[in-house]
Design a protein around this motif. Structure first.
Motif, short mmCIF file in Angstrom:
data_model
loop_
_atom_site.label_atom_id
_atom_site.label_comp_id
_atom_site.label_asym_id
_atom_site.label_seq_id
_atom_site.Cartn_x
_atom_site.Cartn_y
_atom_site.Cartn_z
N ASN A 1 0.85 -1.20 -0.13
CA ASN A 1 0.00 0.08 0.10
C ASN A 1 1.03 1.22 0.09
O ASN A 1 1.67 1.64 1.05
CB ASN A 1 -0.67 0.07 1.12
N THR A 2 0.79 2.06 -1.16
CA THR A 2 1.62 3.25 -1.19
C THR A 2 0.92 4.43 -0.85
O THR A 2 1.28 5.59 -1.21
CB THR A 2 2.32 3.35 -2.71
N GLU A 3 -0.15 4.20 -0.33
CA GLU A 3 -1.08 5.32 -0.11
C GLU A 3 -0.40 6.66 0.93
O GLU A 3 -0.51 7.88 0.64
CB GLU A 3 -2.37 5.05 0.43
N ASP A 4 0.48 6.09 1.70
CA ASP A 4 1.05 6.98 2.58
C ASP A 4 2.44 7.37 2.47
O ASP A 4 3.26 7.93 3.26
CB ASP A 4 0.98 6.27 4.13
N PHE A 5 2.89 6.98 1.12
CA PHE A 5 4.37 6.85 0.91
C PHE A 5 4.68 8.29 0.88
O PHE A 5 5.94 8.96 1.05
CB PHE A 5 4.80 6.43 -0.50
N SER A 6 3.73 9.34 0.50
CA SER A 6 4.12 10.76 0.37
C SER A 6 4.16 11.56 1.73
O SER A 6 4.63 12.56 1.90
CB SER A 6 3.27 11.49 -0.59
N GLU A 7 3.61 10.70 2.91
CA GLU A 7 3.28 11.18 3.97
C GLU A 7 4.71 10.95 4.96
O GLU A 7 5.38 11.78 5.43
CB GLU A 7 2.37 10.86 4.73
N VAL A 8 4.76 9.52 5.44
CA VAL A 8 5.74 9.16 6.22
C VAL A 8 6.91 8.84 5.16
O VAL A 8 7.16 7.74 4.87
CB VAL A 8 5.52 7.98 7.13
N ARG A 9 7.79 9.86 5.09
CA ARG A 9 8.72 9.82 3.99
C ARG A 9 10.45 9.37 4.76
O ARG A 9 10.56 9.43 5.83
CB ARG A 9 9.02 10.92 3.37
N SER A 10 11.05 8.73 3.91
CA SER A 10 12.45 8.63 3.96
C SER A 10 13.31 9.12 2.76
O SER A 10 12.71 9.14 1.58
CB SER A 10 12.88 7.24 4.72
N GLU A 11 14.55 9.40 2.95
CA GLU A 11 15.45 9.66 1.93
C GLU A 11 15.66 8.50 0.75
O GLU A 11 16.03 8.84 -0.24
CB GLU A 11 16.73 10.19 2.26
N ASN A 12 15.31 7.18 1.51
CA ASN A 12 15.45 6.15 0.40
C ASN A 12 14.16 5.26 0.40
O ASN A 12 13.82 5.11 1.49
CB ASN A 12 16.67 5.27 1.02
N ILE A 13 13.80 5.12 -0.86
CA ILE A 13 12.47 4.49 -1.10
C ILE A 13 12.40 3.26 -0.28
O ILE A 13 11.33 2.37 0.24
CB ILE A 13 11.96 4.34 -2.40
N ALA A 14 13.60 2.32 -0.41
CA ALA A 14 13.70 1.21 0.27
C ALA A 14 13.40 0.90 1.83
O ALA A 14 12.61 0.07 2.26
CB ALA A 14 15.13 0.39 0.25
N ASN A 15 13.85 2.12 2.46
CA ASN A 15 13.40 2.37 3.84
C ASN A 15 12.04 2.37 4.33
O ASN A 15 11.35 1.95 5.16
CB ASN A 15 14.11 3.60 4.48
N MET A 16 11.14 2.64 3.19
CA MET A 16 9.80 2.82 3.38
C MET A 16 8.95 1.68 3.12
O MET A 16 7.75 1.54 3.32
CB MET A 16 9.19 3.96 2.36
N LEU A 17 9.78 0.51 3.02
CA LEU A 17 9.40 -0.85 2.69
C LEU A 17 9.24 -1.49 3.89
O LEU A 17 8.88 -2.67 4.15
CB LEU A 17 9.75 -1.49 1.68
N GLN A 18 10.21 -0.94 4.84
CA GLN A 18 10.28 -1.74 6.08
C GLN A 18 8.96 -1.98 6.82
O GLN A 18 8.21 -1.28 7.10
CB GLN A 18 11.30 -0.77 6.81
N GLY A 19 8.98 -3.36 7.41
CA GLY A 19 7.85 -3.95 8.14
C GLY A 19 6.68 -4.12 7.50
O GLY A 19 5.66 -4.54 7.75
#
Length: 1022
Positions: free
Chosen positions: A130-148
């Motif tokens: 689910n990428t709905e919140d990707f623009s909100e809880v961000r990280s400098e690296n997209i891979a970090n945003m897949l954690q958990g």
């Protein structure tokens, strides 16, 4: 030639039959099928009632069908939606809206080669993120945003600060060569994600891979294809799975829409390593200005001599000896990540387009460490008749300044060994009038002033220009036959610039520059078939592909600068230059066939053959097939009304993996001696003329279960894979003329479980609570290596190494350990010190027992609270920071026993309990240090971390009526990496490896303190 003419006649015959069918048909109907939300639905089954005549909607939800009568009835069916019957009644154009059916699944996912498939038809495990919140809880690296967020996928970000790398491992470590990262694919085109960091124990820097440059504001969906079963069609580079990203695009007939997203968050440090703040500089309990240790006296405010006076004649006077326990927090700063994105999109009848710009400014917690990143993105979507053309181009400009220095000469090392009384205000006086570095130790090449590592008198800057683009065209030959072609390019160019400081002896620094370029082009052509025959459906893709990759680099160094401050290569005393280039090509043919029966039984067969330029001619061609079967049991077996869906699936796959260029023959390297003599040398590694590709064979089985109107869902997978023909490096006698050689050997076994549980405990008019749990466990073992090699070293530091042993688990940590008697008591020598092993023994294993996460989404009307807790259980990590700090007397572990202590153990010479008194200084000076007893510094790497929190509010449309041009607005408070709920390391980051290399995960070495982000996000749609 006969085969060519035979195929040609067959194609002509098929076209003729289609034409005859069109002549006989009484009426042609066409249209589009959409959901209630207006989204097109690909793969919808359409049948003329009472016949076997039918079609499947294309990728845009469109269809064309010749029916036998104007009074015909069309039957529409699609998983997750209610079936619908529509009379033709003489009409030729239709817009069909299907209603969702909560008793069925409604997922259409993107799989290999960008194909959209109903998830129910897949015979292997994959997960849509689910990428709905990707623009909100961000990280400098997209891979970090897949954690958990993905079961069975372990993701860890390095502890090297802004610009550092992130490691992604799916289903364990299958390759001994270190190539265990998945393939990243954007809009069907693989992107380069190679690691270019230069870290080793002594220093260097960690560099984020190119996946970090993917813009989260541009992402529409992410599909994670785990293992070779899901990614077989992508070829050898997808041996370890694939992360498939689809970006946002405009649609035909869409009104013009402008969207703004602003994200601002601030980064601050959590607690760092557990230092002691009681005792100051010196040895044996006495202050000594020349000492570099923290074994001095108890600090009571006594006045001591200032090192600036003694070593540099500053005449600033003495100062009180007190704890500087805020030193680390005062040195670092509050970082900030500010991202602003603006997009505009819209479409007419035939053409749609989207343009987006994003500006991202990232300031790390380390002073003068930053990233300036800008994205420009343009995509178009053209549809005219049977022709469809999509284009997309992205330009990224990135400038990274002063990546954090790592290793035993890195930034945190200087704090690790610094006595507790050293003041920052003194360290800030870091240069003499001649710009010679100053430090509390006096002139030293080993102990550096941390301010000299961040001063503006030195500089390390990397600029990257990156262009990615793809052109994708498809032409519908008939309503069931399409020919499609695609070509995509990934191009980046790096420019590096560096100059340093004078040495402590006053020698001028050097200047260096570097250029590197990579261009990778991927092209393919496919014939797509989607056809229905009565109860059967056929979907097939047949095609060919070619990948060409070129890399070249150029570097120059000035040697010692003649004129200080004139940072130019021409000012060097001994200029040198280096140049390197490689090229690699893979040619492929591939195909897949899916046969469905009554929409509940699906058989998939795929095959791909690659020809790699990096392998010898006899082994250059390698074929890998896959087969999968899925059955929807709930469609054929009568079950309780509470059960919505039950699917069983199984798959088998085989995939190969090639190697880097130029391992097959002797390639000379050229260098200079004394600045003007050129010499050529052969490589130290003997070429491998009969190199074979690695081969992974994998199978998996699982189920997908839904009940209570989709309020309970369970996805379970068991997998097993074996990788053979590992490409290893083996040491050889120097008499051969080489120091090492390549061999094909080894068999690695990897197996595990993945579980995803989805719950909706609360669902009312105003309230909804979604609870998602994922869990995965993996066991990776070395079944065999070779007759000559029984232990393979993955990597090492002075304190230990990480190995793979035949018959053992992957990733054993080897170091010195305490000798013990038969009862487990530590053996002590006659001096009261513990006895340690002369050789390395196993002291732990770096792999976790299991990983998991809990995600909670609680909604009340327009208010939503999201919380993600990321968990790792088991595995070990060796803290080199702890070993260095205990030897230096700066660790909290060194407080006890400063006056006296007795090692708990048995005297080896007598067998009696030890009673010999020693001091902690004597003990830790013996046990600690870079060659220390690793057993004393092993920690459980288990953690539970609050990874993400967001509180978002969608402003009701009733409140926006006064602002006519504003269609939607959402504001959110966000936080990331907030704190650990569970942690066992000594204040250090249990995820704190210095880079993404496999073996580095076993060691924590002078990692930056962990940090947390808090901020807000604003999203506006006009």
């Amino acid at each position: 030639m006969k085969l060519y003419f035979g195929v040609k006649r067959l194609v002509c015959l098929v076209v003729l039959l289609i034409a005859c069918h069109g002549v006989m048909a009484q009426i042609n109907v066409s249209g589009i099928v959409v959901s209630e939300a207006g989204e097109s639905l690909p793969g919808v089954n359409i049948i003329e009632e009472g016949t076997t005549n039918g079609v499947i909607t294309d990728f845009d939800g469109k269809f064309q069908l010749a029916v036998n009568s104007k009074d015909a009835v069309l039957q529409f069916s699609f998983i997750g939606f209610e079936s619908l019957e529509v009379p033709v009644s003489g009409k030729t154009k239709f817009e069909i809206v299907l209603k969702e059916n909560l008793k069925e699944l409604d997922e259409v996912v993107v799989t290999a080669l960008g194909m959209k498939r109903e998830k129910k038809t897949l015979g292997y495990s994959m997960q849509e993120v689910n990428t709905e919140d990707f623009s909100e809880v961000r990280s400098e690296n997209i891979a970090n945003m897949l954690q958990g967020k993905v079961a069975g996928v372990y993701i860890s970000q390095s502890s090297s600060g802004t610009g550092g790398s992130t490691r992604v491992v799916m289903r364990g470590l299958n390759s001994l060569s270190g190539n265990n990262q998945p393939l990243w694919v954007v809009d069907g085109v693989p992107v380069d994600n190679s690691y270019t960091g230069s870290f080793n124990q002594w220093g260097g820097s960690d560099v984020a891979t190119a996946a970090s440059e993917i813009n989260p504001d541009d992402i529409e969906s992410i599909s994670v294809l785990k293992g070779p079963n899901a990614a077989a069609l992508y070829g050898s580079r997808a041996q370890n799975g694939a992360v498939v990203i689809t970006t946002k695009k405009a649609k035909q007939g869409e009104a013009v829409q402008v969207q703004y997203n602003g994200n601002y968050n601030w980064t601050n440090l959590n607690e760092g390593y557990d230092f002691q703040w009681l005792y100051g500089q010196g040895n044996a309990g006495k202050f000594d200005l020349s000492s570099k240790d923290g074994w001095g006296p108890l600090m009571t405010g006594q006045t001591i001599e200032n090192w600036r006076d003694s070593f540099y004649n500053r005449e600033v006077g003495g100062y009180p000896m007190i704890a500087q326990d805020q030193r680390t927090n005062d040195f670092f700063r509050s970082g900030m990540n500010a991202s602003n994105s603006l997009s505009i999109q819209g479409g007419g009848e035939n053409l749609a387009a989207r343009f987006a710009f994003t500006d991202s400014q990232i300031d790390g917690v380390t002073p003068d460490n930053s990233i300036d990143r800008k994205y420009f993105d343009l995509s178009t979507n053209f549809k005219y008749g049977r022709l469809k053309v999509e284009t997309k181009g992205t330009y990224t400009r990135q400038e990274t300044k002063n990546r954090v220095a790592l290793g035993e000469y890195g930034l945190m090392q200087m704090f690790t060994k610094m006595p507790a009384n050293i003041r920052l205000e003194d360290l800030q006086d870091n240069m003499t009038v001649d710009d010679i570095p100053m430090n509390w130790t006096g002139p030293s090449n080993e102990y550096l002033n941390p301010y000299n590592l961040i001063t503006n008198k030195k500089s390390s800057v990397t600029k990257r220009d990156r262009i990615t683009g793809v052109v994708n065209a498809a032409f519908e030959l008939t309503d069931w036959l399409t020919i499609a072609g695609k070509t995509g390019m990934d191009y980046w160019q790096d420019h590096g610039s560096y100059y340093g400081l004078k040495s402590v002896s006053g020698t001028n620094p050097s200047r260096s520059v570097s250029e590197a370029r990579l261009r990778e082009v991927n092209s393919d052509i496919m014939l797509r078939i989607n056809k229905r025959f009565s109860d059967f459906s056929l979907s097939s893709n047949l095609g060919g592909a070619i990948m060409n990759r070129k890399y070249n680099s150029l570097g120059g160094s000035s040697g010692t600068l003649v004129i200080y401050g004139f940072n130019n290569l021409s000012n060097g005393s001994s200029q040198t230059a280096t140049e390197y280039e490689t090229e690699k090509e893979i040619q492929s043919v591939f195909g897949n066939v899916q046969l469905g029966y009554k929409d509940y039984l699906f058989l998939d067969v795929t095959g791909r053959n690659d020809w790699s330029s990096t392998l010898p001619a006899d082994n250059r061609s390698y074929f890998y097939p896959s087969v999968s079967l899925s059955g929807i049991v709930s469609e054929v077996v009568e079950m309780s009304e509470d059960i919505d869906f039950l699917k069983l699936r199984a798959s088998w796959a085989q995939v190969g993996n090639d190697t880097d260029p130029y391992r097959l023959s002797q390639v000379y390297g050229f260098s200079k001696i004394n600045g003007n003599l050129i010499y050529a040398a052969l490589p130290n590694t003997q070429p491998f003329y009969n190199l074979k590709p690695e081969e992974t064979t994998s199978w998996e089985g699982g189920l997908d279960f839904r009940m209570f109107k989709n309020r309970v869902g369970l996805d379970f997978t068991y997998y097993n894979s074996n990788t053979t023909n590992q490409i290893l490096t083996l040491a050889t006698p120097q008499s051969t003329g080489y120091t090492s050689k390549f061999i094909n050997a080894g068999k690695i076994s990897s197996k595990g479980l993945e579980v995803m549980l989805n719950l909706v405990p609360v669902q009312t008019k105003d309230w909804e609570w979604d609870l998602n749990l994922n869990w995965g466990t993996n066991t990776t073992e070395c079944i065999e290596l070779s007759d000559d090699v029984k232990t393979h070293v993955l990597g090492s530091m002075r304190i230990g190494q990480v190995v793979v042993k035949e018959g053992e688990k992957f990733g054993d940590i080897m170091s010195r350990a305490f000798d013990r008697d038969a009862n487990g008591n530590i053996l002590v020598d006659d001096n009261g010190l513990p006895i340690s092993s002369a050789d390395y023994v196993k002291v732990g294993n770096m792999l976790p027992d299991w990983t998991g996460a809990v995600t909670s989404k609680l909604s009340y009307k327009d208010l939503t609270l999201n919380i993600l807790v990321d968990i790792r259980s088991g595995g070990d990590i060796l803290s080199v920071t702890d070993a260095l700090a205990t030897q230096a007397g700066t660790s909290v572990r060194t407080v006890e026993g400063r006056e006296k202590m007795v090692v708990d153990g048995v005297v080896a010479s007598t067998g009696q309990p030890n009673k010999k008194e020693i001091t902690s200084e004597k003990y830790w000076s013996y046990v600690g240090g870079p060659y220390g007893v690793g057993e004393a510094y092993m920690y459980d790497a288990t953690y539970a971390k609050v990874r993400e929190v967001s509180l978002g509010y969608n402003i009701p449309k009733s409140m926006l009526t006064k602002v006519s041009f504003l269609k939607a607005a959402k504001v959110s408070l966000v936080g990331r990496d907030l704190f650990y709920l569970v942690r066992h390391t000594p204040g250090t980051n249990p995820e704190g490896a210095s880079n993404q290399q496999d073996w580095s995960q076993a060691f924590e070495l002078n990692s930056l303190p962990s940090s947390y982000n808090i901020g807000f996000n604003v999203n506006l749609t006009f």
